[in-house]
Design a protein around this motif. Structure first.
Motif, PDB file in Angstrom:
ATOM      1  N   VAL A 195       4.802 -19.214   1.602  1.00 46.92           N
ATOM      2  CA  VAL A 195       3.952 -19.888   0.620  1.00 46.92           C
ATOM      3  C   VAL A 195       4.034 -21.378   0.893  1.00 46.92           C
ATOM      4  N   GLN A 196       2.854 -22.019   1.006  1.00 50.80           N
ATOM      5  CA  GLN A 196       2.785 -23.466   1.192  1.00 50.80           C
ATOM      6  C   GLN A 196       1.724 -23.999   0.243  1.00 50.80           C
ATOM      7  N   GLY A 197       2.187 -24.481  -0.922  1.00 54.94           N
ATOM      8  CA  GLY A 197       1.259 -25.016  -1.926  1.00 54.94           C
ATOM      9  C   GLY A 197       0.349 -23.924  -2.456  1.00 54.94           C
ATOM     10  N   ASP A 198      -0.958 -24.070  -2.193  1.00 58.03           N
ATOM     11  CA  ASP A 198      -1.924 -23.079  -2.670  1.00 58.03           C
ATOM     12  C   ASP A 198      -2.295 -22.065  -1.577  1.00 58.03           C
ATOM     13  N   GLU A 199      -1.516 -22.032  -0.501  1.00 59.05           N
ATOM     14  CA  GLU A 199      -1.804 -21.111   0.603  1.00 59.05           C
ATOM     15  C   GLU A 199      -0.732 -20.049   0.756  1.00 59.05           C
ATOM     16  N   LEU A 200      -1.197 -18.845   1.038  1.00 61.52           N
ATOM     17  CA  LEU A 200      -0.329 -17.729   1.385  1.00 61.52           C
ATOM     18  C   LEU A 200      -0.535 -17.489   2.870  1.00 61.52           C
ATOM     19  N   LEU A 201       0.530 -17.616   3.649  1.00 59.29           N
ATOM     20  CA  LEU A 201       0.466 -17.448   5.094  1.00 59.29           C
ATOM     21  C   LEU A 201       1.060 -16.091   5.452  1.00 59.29           C
ATOM     22  N   LEU A 202       0.293 -15.287   6.166  1.00 61.85           N
ATOM     23  CA  LEU A 202       0.740 -13.959   6.583  1.00 61.85           C
ATOM     24  C   LEU A 202       0.772 -13.910   8.102  1.00 61.85           C
ATOM     25  N   LYS A 203       1.886 -13.432   8.626  1.00 64.98           N
ATOM     26  CA  LYS A 203       2.025 -13.325  10.079  1.00 64.98           C
ATOM     27  C   LYS A 203       2.540 -11.938  10.426  1.00 64.98           C
ATOM     28  N   PRO A 204       1.776 -11.203  11.230  1.00 61.66           N
ATOM     29  CA  PRO A 204       2.279  -9.907  11.682  1.00 61.66           C
ATOM     30  C   PRO A 204       3.552 -10.105  12.512  1.00 61.66           C
ATOM     31  N   ARG A 205       4.525  -9.217  12.314  1.00 62.47           N
ATOM     32  CA  ARG A 205       5.775  -9.314  13.088  1.00 62.47           C
ATOM     33  C   ARG A 205       5.521  -9.115  14.575  1.00 62.47           C
ATOM     34  N   ASP A 206       4.610  -8.219  14.900  1.00 65.76           N
ATOM     35  CA  ASP A 206       4.226  -7.966  16.281  1.00 65.76           C
ATOM     36  C   ASP A 206       2.753  -8.326  16.442  1.00 65.76           C
ATOM     37  N   PRO A 207       2.344  -8.721  17.632  1.00 63.66           N
ATOM     38  CA  PRO A 207       0.935  -9.069  17.840  1.00 63.66           C
ATOM     39  C   PRO A 207       0.003  -7.912  17.485  1.00 63.66           C
ATOM     40  N   LEU A 208      -1.168  -8.243  16.970  1.00 68.43           N
ATOM     41  CA  LEU A 208      -2.177  -7.240  16.647  1.00 68.43           C
ATOM     42  C   LEU A 208      -2.915  -6.837  17.919  1.00 68.43           C
ATOM     43  N   ARG A 209      -3.549  -5.672  17.880  1.00 69.23           N
ATOM     44  CA  ARG A 209      -4.294  -5.161  19.034  1.00 69.23           C
ATOM     45  C   ARG A 209      -5.670  -5.824  19.122  1.00 69.23           C
ATOM     46  N   PHE A 210      -6.158  -5.982  20.342  1.00 69.41           N
ATOM     47  CA  PHE A 210      -7.494  -6.532  20.568  1.00 69.41           C
ATOM     48  C   PHE A 210      -8.551  -5.547  20.082  1.00 69.41           C
ATOM     49  N   SER A 211      -9.715  -6.080  19.708  1.00 71.00           N
ATOM     50  CA  SER A 211     -10.904  -5.284  19.351  1.00 71.00           C
ATOM     51  C   SER A 211     -10.590  -4.160  18.368  1.00 71.00           C
ATOM     52  N   THR A 212      -9.835  -4.487  17.322  1.00 68.29           N
ATOM     53  CA  THR A 212      -9.411  -3.482  16.349  1.00 68.29           C
ATOM     54  C   THR A 212      -9.832  -3.909  14.949  1.00 68.29           C
ATOM     55  N   ASP A 213     -10.341  -2.946  14.173  1.00 65.22           N
ATOM     56  CA  ASP A 213     -10.688  -3.200  12.772  1.00 65.22           C
ATOM     57  C   ASP A 213      -9.431  -3.042  11.926  1.00 65.22           C
ATOM     58  N   TYR A 214      -9.116  -4.069  11.141  1.00 67.30           N
ATOM     59  CA  TYR A 214      -7.953  -4.054  10.256  1.00 67.30           C
ATOM     60  C   TYR A 214      -8.408  -4.213   8.813  1.00 67.30           C
ATOM     61  N   THR A 215      -7.607  -3.683   7.896  1.00 69.62           N
ATOM     62  CA  THR A 215      -7.803  -3.897   6.467  1.00 69.62           C
ATOM     63  C   THR A 215      -6.493  -4.432   5.908  1.00 69.62           C
ATOM     64  N   LEU A 216      -6.567  -5.582   5.253  1.00 68.40           N
ATOM     65  CA  LEU A 216      -5.416  -6.214   4.614  1.00 68.40           C
ATOM     66  C   LEU A 216      -5.570  -6.040   3.111  1.00 68.40           C
ATOM     67  N   THR A 217      -4.556  -5.482   2.465  1.00 71.82           N
ATOM     68  CA  THR A 217      -4.579  -5.292   1.016  1.00 71.82           C
ATOM     69  C   THR A 217      -3.371  -5.987   0.407  1.00 71.82           C
ATOM     70  N   ILE A 218      -3.635  -6.824  -0.602  1.00 72.02           N
ATOM     71  CA  ILE A 218      -2.563  -7.496  -1.339  1.00 72.02           C
ATOM     72  C   ILE A 218      -2.715  -7.095  -2.803  1.00 72.02           C
ATOM     73  N   ALA A 219      -1.659  -6.506  -3.364  1.00 71.53           N
ATOM     74  CA  ALA A 219      -1.696  -6.018  -4.747  1.00 71.53           C
ATOM     75  C   ALA A 219      -1.319  -7.137  -5.714  1.00 71.53           C
ATOM     76  N   PRO A 220      -1.845  -7.073  -6.961  1.00 76.20           N
ATOM     77  CA  PRO A 220      -1.425  -8.042  -7.979  1.00 76.20           C
ATOM     78  C   PRO A 220       0.087  -7.906  -8.212  1.00 76.20           C
ATOM     79  N   GLN A 221       0.741  -9.022  -8.462  1.00 76.65           N
ATOM     80  CA  GLN A 221       2.187  -9.007  -8.685  1.00 76.65           C
ATOM     81  C   GLN A 221       2.621 -10.320  -9.312  1.00 76.65           C
TER      82      GLN A 221
END
Length: 139
Positions: free
Chosen positions: A35-61
């Protein structure tokens, strides 16, 4: 593989003490966050695959001002692109002859559209990739 940070900006500062984040990435990939101010920074632990459709879901908390879950869909970049990888090779080796003013003006390779007459994206058996052509030309 693609290595980068996903930045989500909120309309107010986030809790800097946020310790856990209910986040899911599909296809599955472990994610670390900061967390940096008003930004949430997300970094995959391992690199993501090329030409791939991803869905990111963040639940209320607690500590994250969401009324409902956020769901973002994105596609990662292709490993190779025409502009970055293919066009410079064609310009250096092919376009001199394969252009309207060249010796091979009936077999143009001077634009993406022209190349598509010989190549089907993703098909390793496309005509332009056929060894009979690469044997006739300098590599």
């Amino acid at each position: 593989m693609i290595d980068g940070v996903i930045r989500l900006q909120f309309d107010r500062p986030l809790d800097p003490n946020l310790q856990r984040l209910a986040v899911q990435l599909e296809p599955p990939a472990a994610v670390i966050f900061d967390v940096q101010g008003d930004e949430l920074l997300l970094k995959p632990r391992d690199p993501l695959r090329f030409s791939t459709d991803y869905t990111l879901t963040i639940a209320p908390q607690e500590g994250l001002p969401l009324e409902q879950a956020i769901q973002l869909r994105f596609r990662t970049e292709p490993q190779f692109t025409y502009e970055r990888d293919i066009k410079p090779l064609l310009e250096a080796s092919c376009v001199g002859c394969h252009q309207p003013a060249g010796r091979q003006r009936t077999q143009l390779l001077d634009s993406y559209e022209a190349v598509l007459a010989y190549v089907k994206p993703g098909d390793p058996k496309s005509e332009l990739i056929d060894p009979r052509w690469t044997r006739r030309h300098a590599t």
